[in-house]
Scaffold this motif. Structure first.
Motif, PDB file in Angstrom:
ATOM      1  N   GLN A  64     -27.824 -46.913  19.799  1.00  0.00           N
ATOM      2  CA  GLN A  64     -26.471 -46.807  20.334  1.00  0.00           C
ATOM      3  C   GLN A  64     -26.095 -45.347  20.504  1.00  0.00           C
ATOM      4  OE1 GLN A  64     -25.186 -49.433  21.358  1.00  0.00           O
ATOM      5  NE2 GLN A  64     -22.955 -49.262  21.486  1.00  0.00           N
ATOM      6  N   VAL A  65     -25.366 -45.073  21.554  1.00  0.00           N
ATOM      7  CA  VAL A  65     -24.919 -43.712  21.845  1.00  0.00           C
ATOM      8  C   VAL A  65     -23.449 -43.572  21.489  1.00  0.00           C
ATOM      9  CG1 VAL A  65     -24.594 -41.997  23.665  1.00  0.00           C
ATOM     10  CG2 VAL A  65     -26.607 -43.484  23.711  1.00  0.00           C
ATOM     11  N   GLN A  66     -23.127 -42.515  20.801  1.00  0.00           N
ATOM     12  CA  GLN A  66     -21.729 -42.213  20.496  1.00  0.00           C
ATOM     13  C   GLN A  66     -21.292 -40.996  21.311  1.00  0.00           C
ATOM     14  OE1 GLN A  66     -23.932 -42.515  17.513  1.00  0.00           O
ATOM     15  NE2 GLN A  66     -23.535 -44.683  17.837  1.00  0.00           N
ATOM     16  N   LEU A  67     -20.133 -41.131  21.918  1.00  0.00           N
ATOM     17  CA  LEU A  67     -19.553 -40.046  22.702  1.00  0.00           C
ATOM     18  C   LEU A  67     -18.224 -39.646  22.085  1.00  0.00           C
ATOM     19  CD1 LEU A  67     -20.146 -41.458  26.302  1.00  0.00           C
ATOM     20  CD2 LEU A  67     -21.563 -39.830  25.054  1.00  0.00           C
ATOM     21  N   VAL A  68     -18.051 -38.353  21.890  1.00  0.00           N
ATOM     22  CA  VAL A  68     -16.820 -37.859  21.295  1.00  0.00           C
ATOM     23  C   VAL A  68     -16.233 -36.804  22.217  1.00  0.00           C
ATOM     24  CG1 VAL A  68     -15.754 -36.715  19.342  1.00  0.00           C
ATOM     25  CG2 VAL A  68     -17.640 -38.330  18.976  1.00  0.00           C
ATOM     26  N   GLU A  69     -15.017 -37.087  22.708  1.00  0.00           N
ATOM     27  CA  GLU A  69     -14.321 -36.118  23.553  1.00  0.00           C
ATOM     28  C   GLU A  69     -13.424 -35.226  22.711  1.00  0.00           C
ATOM     29  OE1 GLU A  69     -14.107 -40.054  26.074  1.00  0.00           O
ATOM     30  OE2 GLU A  69     -13.774 -39.473  23.983  1.00  0.00           O
ATOM     31  N   SER A  70     -13.181 -34.037  23.202  1.00  0.00           N
ATOM     32  CA  SER A  70     -12.252 -33.126  22.563  1.00  0.00           C
ATOM     33  C   SER A  70     -11.681 -32.179  23.618  1.00  0.00           C
ATOM     34  CB  SER A  70     -12.942 -32.323  21.452  1.00  0.00           C
ATOM     35  OG  SER A  70     -13.991 -31.546  21.998  1.00  0.00           O
ATOM     36  N   GLY A 120     -26.427 -39.873  18.406  1.00  0.00           N
ATOM     37  CA  GLY A 120     -27.013 -41.171  18.136  1.00  0.00           C
ATOM     38  C   GLY A 120     -28.300 -41.337  18.908  1.00  0.00           C
ATOM     39  N   ARG A 121     -28.513 -42.520  19.388  1.00  0.00           N
ATOM     40  CA  ARG A 121     -29.749 -42.826  20.086  1.00  0.00           C
ATOM     41  C   ARG A 121     -29.635 -42.375  21.534  1.00  0.00           C
ATOM     42  NH1 ARG A 121     -32.644 -48.822  20.331  1.00  0.00           N
ATOM     43  NH2 ARG A 121     -34.617 -48.115  21.228  1.00  0.00           N
ATOM     44  N   THR A 122     -29.659 -41.072  21.733  1.00  0.00           N
ATOM     45  CA  THR A 122     -29.553 -40.556  23.092  1.00  0.00           C
ATOM     46  C   THR A 122     -30.843 -40.795  23.855  1.00  0.00           C
ATOM     47  OG1 THR A 122     -30.206 -38.374  22.328  1.00  0.00           O
ATOM     48  CG2 THR A 122     -27.849 -38.818  22.447  1.00  0.00           C
TER      49      THR A 122
END
Length: 127
Positions: free
Chosen positions: A1-7, A26-28
């Motif tokens: 799974q891929v996690q994306l975090v915006e800022s 994560g699993r990029t």
């Protein structure tokens, strides 16, 4: 799974600038295309800008051309959105999105074409 975090979102006056960042972890996978979308209250999620896996191709929605710039740092799995000359109508929640692709300079323009999404970051432009 891929996690994306915006800022990088926040409150800015009209005419001001912001830079949004989106980091993938994560699993990029590779290669992958990325994009920014935005959604204002009561409205659909619209494409802001998209970028190909190698950064060679970019696409901007008409109202963003000349004001926004999308870029990526693939070594660090990060995509950026530089926003200049912000207007009140740019107020929205901004989301980054990622999808796998082939080694072609293709950009993807539809939200349904993206597999992974960040949680969003609020941008508010005060007029």
């Amino acid at each position: 799974q891929v996690q994306l975090v915006e800022s990088g979102g926040g409150l800015v006056e009209a005419g001001g600038s912001l830079r949004l960042s989106c980091s993938a972890s994560g699993r990029t996978f590779s290669p992958y295309a990325m994009a920014w979308f935005r959604q204002a209250p009561g409205k659909a999620r619209d494409l802001v800008a998209a970028i190909s896996w190698n950064g060679e191709e970019t696409y901007y929605a008409d109202s963003m051309k000349g004001r926004f710039t999308i870029s990526r740092d693939s070594a660090n799995n990060t995509v950026y959105l530089h926003m200049n000359n912000l207007k009140s109508e740019d107020t929205a929640v901004y989301f980054c999105a990622v999808r796998g692709t082939y080694y072609t300079s293709t950009v993807f323009l539809k939200a349904s074409e993206y597999n992974f999404w960040g949680q969003g970051t609020q941008v508010t432009v005060a007029s």
